[in-house]
Design an enzyme around this catalytic site. Sequence first.
Site, short mmCIF file in Angstrom:
data_model
loop_
_atom_site.label_atom_id
_atom_site.label_comp_id
_atom_site.label_asym_id
_atom_site.label_seq_id
_atom_site.Cartn_x
_atom_site.Cartn_y
_atom_site.Cartn_z
N GLU A 167 -3.18 -81.73 -41.53
CA GLU A 167 -2.87 -83.16 -41.35
C GLU A 167 -3.37 -84.07 -42.45
O GLU A 167 -3.42 -85.28 -42.30
CB GLU A 167 -3.42 -83.65 -40.00
CG GLU A 167 -2.40 -83.67 -38.89
CD GLU A 167 -2.07 -82.28 -38.32
OE1 GLU A 167 -1.22 -82.21 -37.45
OE2 GLU A 167 -2.65 -81.26 -38.74
N TYR A 169 -6.46 -84.08 -43.78
CA TYR A 169 -7.89 -84.32 -43.76
C TYR A 169 -8.58 -83.53 -44.88
O TYR A 169 -7.93 -82.86 -45.67
CB TYR A 169 -8.46 -83.98 -42.38
CG TYR A 169 -8.00 -84.92 -41.28
CD1 TYR A 169 -8.36 -86.26 -41.29
CD2 TYR A 169 -7.20 -84.46 -40.24
CE1 TYR A 169 -7.93 -87.13 -40.29
CE2 TYR A 169 -6.78 -85.32 -39.22
CZ TYR A 169 -7.15 -86.65 -39.26
OH TYR A 169 -6.73 -87.51 -38.28
N ARG A 217 -7.21 -74.63 -37.98
CA ARG A 217 -5.96 -75.41 -37.93
C ARG A 217 -5.40 -75.48 -39.34
O ARG A 217 -5.93 -76.19 -40.20
CB ARG A 217 -6.24 -76.80 -37.37
CG ARG A 217 -5.03 -77.70 -37.19
CD ARG A 217 -4.31 -77.45 -35.88
NE ARG A 217 -3.30 -78.48 -35.67
CZ ARG A 217 -3.52 -79.62 -35.01
NH1 ARG A 217 -4.71 -79.87 -34.49
NH2 ARG A 217 -2.54 -80.48 -34.85
N HIS A 255 -0.77 -87.22 -42.24
CA HIS A 255 -0.61 -88.52 -41.57
C HIS A 255 0.13 -89.52 -42.45
O HIS A 255 0.77 -90.44 -41.94
CB HIS A 255 -1.96 -89.08 -41.16
CG HIS A 255 -2.59 -88.36 -40.01
ND1 HIS A 255 -1.88 -88.01 -38.88
CD2 HIS A 255 -3.85 -87.91 -39.82
CE1 HIS A 255 -2.68 -87.38 -38.04
NE2 HIS A 255 -3.88 -87.30 -38.58
N GLN A 342 3.34 -94.32 -26.85
CA GLN A 342 2.96 -95.70 -26.54
C GLN A 342 1.56 -95.84 -25.98
O GLN A 342 0.87 -96.81 -26.30
CB GLN A 342 3.98 -96.30 -25.56
CG GLN A 342 5.31 -96.62 -26.19
CD GLN A 342 6.29 -97.21 -25.20
OE1 GLN A 342 7.35 -96.66 -24.95
NE2 GLN A 342 5.96 -98.33 -24.62
#
Length: 677
Positions: A167, A169, A217, A255, A342
């Site tokens: 992601e 990081y 991961r 991201h 949401q």
Amino acid sequence: MTGTGFPRLFAPLDLGFVTLPDRVIMGSMHTGLEETGDWARVAAFYAERARGGVGLMVTGGMAPNSEGAVLPGAAGLFTREDLANHARVTAAVHAEGGRIAMQILHAGRYAYSDGAVAPSALRSPISRHVPRELDAAGIEKQIADIATAAARAREAGYDGVEIMGSEGYLLNEFLAPHTNRRSDGWGGDFAHRMRLPVEVVRRTRAAVGADFILIYRLSMIDLVPEGQTWDEVVRLARAVEAAGATIINTGIGWHEARVPTIATSVPRAAFTWLTRRLMGEVGIPLVASNRINAPEVAEAVLAEGAADMVSMARPFLADAEFLAKAKAGRAGAIVPCIACNQACLDHTFERKVASCLVNPRAGHETELVYAPAPRPRRIAVVGAGPAGIAAALVAARRGHAVTLFERAAAIGGQLDMARRIPGKEEFEGLLAYYRRAVAAADIDLRLGTEASPDLLAPFGAAIVATGVRPRDPGIPGRQLPHVLGYVDVLRGRAPVGERVVIVGAGGIGFDVATFLAQDGPSPTTDPALWRREWGVGDPALTRGGLAAEGPRPGPSPREITLLQRKPGRPGRGLGKTTGWIHRLALQGKGVVMRGGVTYEEIVPEGIIVSDGPERADPRLIAADTVVICAGQEPERSLLDALAGRGIPAEVIGGADRAAELDAKRAIDQGSRLAARL
């Protein structure tokens, strides 16, 4: 039937020193619960999911040190007090028969602090701080701190750790030329770029011993320029296995990537082709992730040989009993995750506790309790939209005698329109669930019935959930025949021309534009078409897996102009983590978006607009059809009639406050009202 419908999903997995009861990991989610400091609440959240059948879950990311924290003050495991708090969580999970691993997440350049560190001093496009480039001593500190965090996790009773290496990081940043510009032993060729994550796994294994789950991961596709190649992904996977990983979990996209990866418009199981390709390259279990939200989807992934396990995160926000229901042959009773973001991701980025649109109890297990009613009552609920359905289901669950009135021929309200939007197909599943749930509950459903004060007077309580009506913006010429309301368009009641102007660029305006700009099958239902539309390629061909030719969305069958009165860029009020997706998708279709306009008059040739409150530069925008999406007003006629008769009533949902068809607020309101009746 006890899971026989999903034999692969419920097949045990022997890891050598421990056997997992099924092939599911509850993936890591940043809930914000740990940051509240209420560890009883944290324990209740995880314990409820262990009780619901989750055999192995992963916590939200815990910082290994202050510089690695996503936000200042983010949770970690640093002190004896931290150990005691985490031990409460693990004890609660174990008491329910579950297992839990702590994710160790070093944010790298994604840290929202001036202490951020990274392989190179390159600011990310989603951060305001330029990170400090780590020197050799700094790198050693990060390795040691991650290994120490893992050892503390074992001391706190965790069954394992997950090292976050995807992601975008810190560990992922060292792997990609996009962010690693070093020329020392930690940069340059891939053998040096992968040195940090491999050393982290090796040192972590040494710190925790052999009989402890260690998940890595791993980013299967970075979706950023100058990301990893597929050969590098395979090399890393093999090296991580050799260094001591028990399981390799899947990460998809950074991201900062301009490709959606978990939103509702992403096809189900859209990235499992990558895990399938890695199968056989390593000997430890591989986990597929992203948009796996139903037991039949998970079973299919396993049956196709695309993974040894599946990771599902948000589905366990939607329904903590997901696996128990599937195992008992009650898959149709699972509350579906619609991947709307949401109440989960949007809340996280707004620094609120994460919850779930379809399950407001998620993250609020200790205070939103559906206890049996001490004095059951006869309750009338008027309106079978999201608010009314939620109130009826919770009230019936608590033992009240519920009658649900709906003037339409079917339940669903505004959800029945949302499901028609390309990219929102998951709403059909939610609507189907509600139909089943209402039918299974002890609810007297009266469709095609207009509720009146006389009809409601005999009930012990009345709940008005009559929803909204479209707002009339008062534009001269709005009665002309080529002017349509959004309800007429979405329900297909009237033909729409080739040149369209949409008045109003809120959520409904964007939905209508999406509906009218799509020709042919929705990309959400066709993974190959979706990859073409978003420019997702093959990391074996291009670094990072971005297609060399870029995004290639299909053309819109119409010329569409989306207008709003408010100055600035249309769509700024959309969801924090999904608004950019909607804007990019419409831009790709050639939709023109303009803010700061004044609507002068609708004429047969189109609509005349001017700029700003000064009404400068009046001009005609030619249109065959003008669609009004100018907001909503509460539908309160019944409430006013009840007040006139002195009949007390509670009002919820859009009838209480009309705001962009806010299903999250409506369901939360309905559930909380019914919980306290």
